[in-house]
Design a protein around this motif. Sequence first.
Motif, short mmCIF file in Angstrom:
data_model
loop_
_atom_site.label_atom_id
_atom_site.label_comp_id
_atom_site.label_asym_id
_atom_site.label_seq_id
_atom_site.Cartn_x
_atom_site.Cartn_y
_atom_site.Cartn_z
N ILE A 255 3.58 8.72 99.96
CA ILE A 255 2.99 9.54 101.01
C ILE A 255 4.11 10.35 101.66
O ILE A 255 5.20 9.83 101.91
CB ILE A 255 2.28 8.68 102.07
N ARG A 256 3.85 11.60 101.91
CA ARG A 256 4.85 12.43 102.57
C ARG A 256 4.17 13.31 103.62
O ARG A 256 2.98 13.63 103.52
CB ARG A 256 5.60 13.30 101.56
N LEU A 257 4.94 13.66 104.62
CA LEU A 257 4.49 14.57 105.66
C LEU A 257 5.37 15.82 105.60
O LEU A 257 6.58 15.75 105.86
CB LEU A 257 4.57 13.93 107.05
N GLY A 258 4.77 16.93 105.28
CA GLY A 258 5.53 18.15 105.14
C GLY A 258 6.09 18.30 103.74
O GLY A 258 5.62 17.71 102.78
N GLY A 259 7.12 19.10 103.62
CA GLY A 259 7.75 19.32 102.33
C GLY A 259 7.25 20.59 101.67
O GLY A 259 6.67 21.49 102.30
N ARG A 260 7.44 20.65 100.37
CA ARG A 260 7.12 21.85 99.60
C ARG A 260 5.61 21.96 99.36
O ARG A 260 4.97 20.99 98.97
CB ARG A 260 7.87 21.82 98.27
N VAL A 261 5.06 23.12 99.62
CA VAL A 261 3.63 23.40 99.41
C VAL A 261 3.53 24.38 98.26
O VAL A 261 4.07 25.50 98.32
CB VAL A 261 2.98 23.97 100.67
N THR A 262 2.83 23.98 97.21
CA THR A 262 2.70 24.82 96.02
C THR A 262 1.31 25.45 95.95
O THR A 262 0.34 24.92 96.50
CB THR A 262 2.96 24.01 94.75
N ALA A 263 1.25 26.56 95.25
CA ALA A 263 -0.03 27.25 95.08
C ALA A 263 -0.99 26.40 94.26
O ALA A 263 -2.21 26.41 94.51
CB ALA A 263 0.19 28.60 94.40
N GLU A 264 -0.48 25.64 93.29
CA GLU A 264 -1.35 24.80 92.46
C GLU A 264 -2.05 23.74 93.31
O GLU A 264 -3.24 23.47 93.14
CB GLU A 264 -0.52 24.13 91.35
N ALA A 265 -1.30 23.12 94.25
CA ALA A 265 -1.89 22.09 95.11
C ALA A 265 -2.95 22.68 96.03
O ALA A 265 -4.01 22.07 96.25
CB ALA A 265 -0.80 21.40 95.91
N VAL A 266 -2.70 23.87 96.57
CA VAL A 266 -3.67 24.49 97.47
C VAL A 266 -4.93 24.88 96.71
O VAL A 266 -6.06 24.67 97.19
CB VAL A 266 -3.04 25.71 98.16
N VAL A 267 -4.78 25.43 95.51
CA VAL A 267 -5.95 25.83 94.72
C VAL A 267 -6.78 24.60 94.34
O VAL A 267 -8.01 24.62 94.40
CB VAL A 267 -5.50 26.61 93.48
N PHE A 268 -6.09 23.51 93.95
CA PHE A 268 -6.82 22.28 93.63
C PHE A 268 -7.59 21.77 94.84
O PHE A 268 -8.73 21.30 94.71
CB PHE A 268 -5.84 21.22 93.13
N ALA A 269 -6.98 21.84 96.04
CA ALA A 269 -7.67 21.40 97.25
C ALA A 269 -8.88 22.28 97.55
O ALA A 269 -9.93 21.80 97.99
CB ALA A 269 -6.70 21.41 98.42
N VAL A 270 -8.76 23.59 97.29
CA VAL A 270 -9.90 24.50 97.50
C VAL A 270 -11.03 24.15 96.54
O VAL A 270 -12.21 24.09 96.95
CB VAL A 270 -9.45 25.96 97.33
N TYR A 271 -10.72 23.92 95.28
CA TYR A 271 -11.76 23.54 94.31
C TYR A 271 -12.47 22.26 94.75
O TYR A 271 -13.70 22.16 94.71
CB TYR A 271 -11.14 23.34 92.93
N ASP A 272 -11.67 21.25 95.14
CA ASP A 272 -12.24 19.96 95.51
C ASP A 272 -13.06 20.06 96.80
O ASP A 272 -14.14 19.49 96.91
CB ASP A 272 -11.11 18.95 95.67
N GLY A 273 -12.55 20.80 97.78
CA GLY A 273 -13.29 20.95 99.03
C GLY A 273 -14.54 21.78 98.87
O GLY A 273 -15.55 21.53 99.56
N LEU A 274 -14.52 22.76 97.98
CA LEU A 274 -15.70 23.59 97.76
C LEU A 274 -16.84 22.79 97.17
O LEU A 274 -18.02 23.05 97.45
CB LEU A 274 -15.33 24.76 96.85
N LYS A 275 -16.52 21.78 96.36
CA LYS A 275 -17.58 20.94 95.80
C LYS A 275 -18.29 20.16 96.91
O LYS A 275 -19.52 20.08 96.94
CB LYS A 275 -16.98 19.98 94.77
N LEU A 276 -17.52 19.58 97.84
CA LEU A 276 -18.13 18.87 98.96
C LEU A 276 -18.88 19.82 99.88
O LEU A 276 -19.95 19.47 100.41
CB LEU A 276 -17.04 18.11 99.73
N ALA A 277 -18.35 21.02 100.08
CA ALA A 277 -19.04 22.00 100.91
C ALA A 277 -20.38 22.39 100.30
O ALA A 277 -21.38 22.56 101.02
CB ALA A 277 -18.16 23.24 101.08
N ALA A 278 -20.43 22.51 98.97
CA ALA A 278 -21.70 22.83 98.31
C ALA A 278 -22.73 21.71 98.52
O ALA A 278 -23.92 21.98 98.72
CB ALA A 278 -21.47 23.07 96.83
#
Length: 363
Positions: free
Chosen positions: A111-134
């Motif tokens: 577990i980490r707080l902060g650090g490097r934020v990648t585009a791949e991680a953000v896109v994966f989070a958007v895909y996963d969150g969009l499923k729950l939003a639907a």
Amino acid sequence: MRSPSDGPGARRRATVHPGAWWLWAICLGTAATRTTNPLLLGLLIAASAYVVATHRSPTPAARSYTAFVKLALAVLLVRVLFAVALGSPIPGTHTLLTLPEVPLPHWAQGIRLGGRVTAEAVVFAVYDGLKLAALLICVGAANALAGPARLLKSLPGALYETGVAVVVALTFAPHLVADVQRLRAARRLRGRPDRGLRGLLQVGLPVLESALERSVALAAAMESRGYGRTAEVPARVRRTTSVLTLGGLLGVCAGTYGLLTAEGGAYGLPLLLAGVVAALAGLRLGGRRSPRTRYRPDPWGPRAWLVTGSGAAVAALLTLASVRDPLALHPGVVPLVAPALPLWPASAVLLALLPAFVPKEHP
């Protein structure tokens, strides 16, 4: 002079059964769980929103659809923020930003707080969150198209008390939204602020008071109408009901497990069907303990079959597509590429629009 087609019977014939709307929405939610493709999820959301726009009625439950959409957007935003702040197991090479990392003790490894934020991680989070939003938007669509109070009339007697509890919980949100809108409009007419922390406190307290008064009035109304009253049923019928219900539920669980495993394909479907039949028989017998009548029950007609069938077709075809072409329904993020719109799964999603062409219900 009014013709027979203008009477109450004609209005009841033009009504789509509330259970059909809920089954349609549940099937769309099931289809949403089979994919993380944002184009297909967006198409599902757009189809459900179009049907709601063409068929919802001016009731508090229908107006709560906007609240469900806002809740879905909030869930999507929270999912992305968690991925940014707490990191993601998805590796990536496209760094968007680097946050200050907070050192954690050794027992918090992984577990980490902060650090490097990648585009791949953000896109994966958007895909996963969009499923729950639907999923949330599908529930909001069902709530807008068929209020829980209408659905309660169609429940079996054995599930009546449980259904009342669920309906009370589901109707809390529409009434809460209506109270907030009414109080904010009244404050604006008086020239008082309705935004910010001060406005929130001065609107929230009357809303809470109104909710408590509504709860007390509801409890008194349920008490005066004999809620929870049961009829005398022979012991033999009670034992048969328990055996059928428990046995049916066990059969449904075992049959579902068999269908999900490669070895149980031979016995999974027969066991599932037997469990469903036994559970329905148990619910039928259990309804004898709850004596009640229905005033103008909603008929299950061709419109209801069309609505339910369109949702079931979408769920079945998306499930089949997830097995035959999983890469199209679950686009990868490593390497980071734009998602493609698969042709025949997208055509299957468009079947969800069929209820929009059903004649609109008359109040």
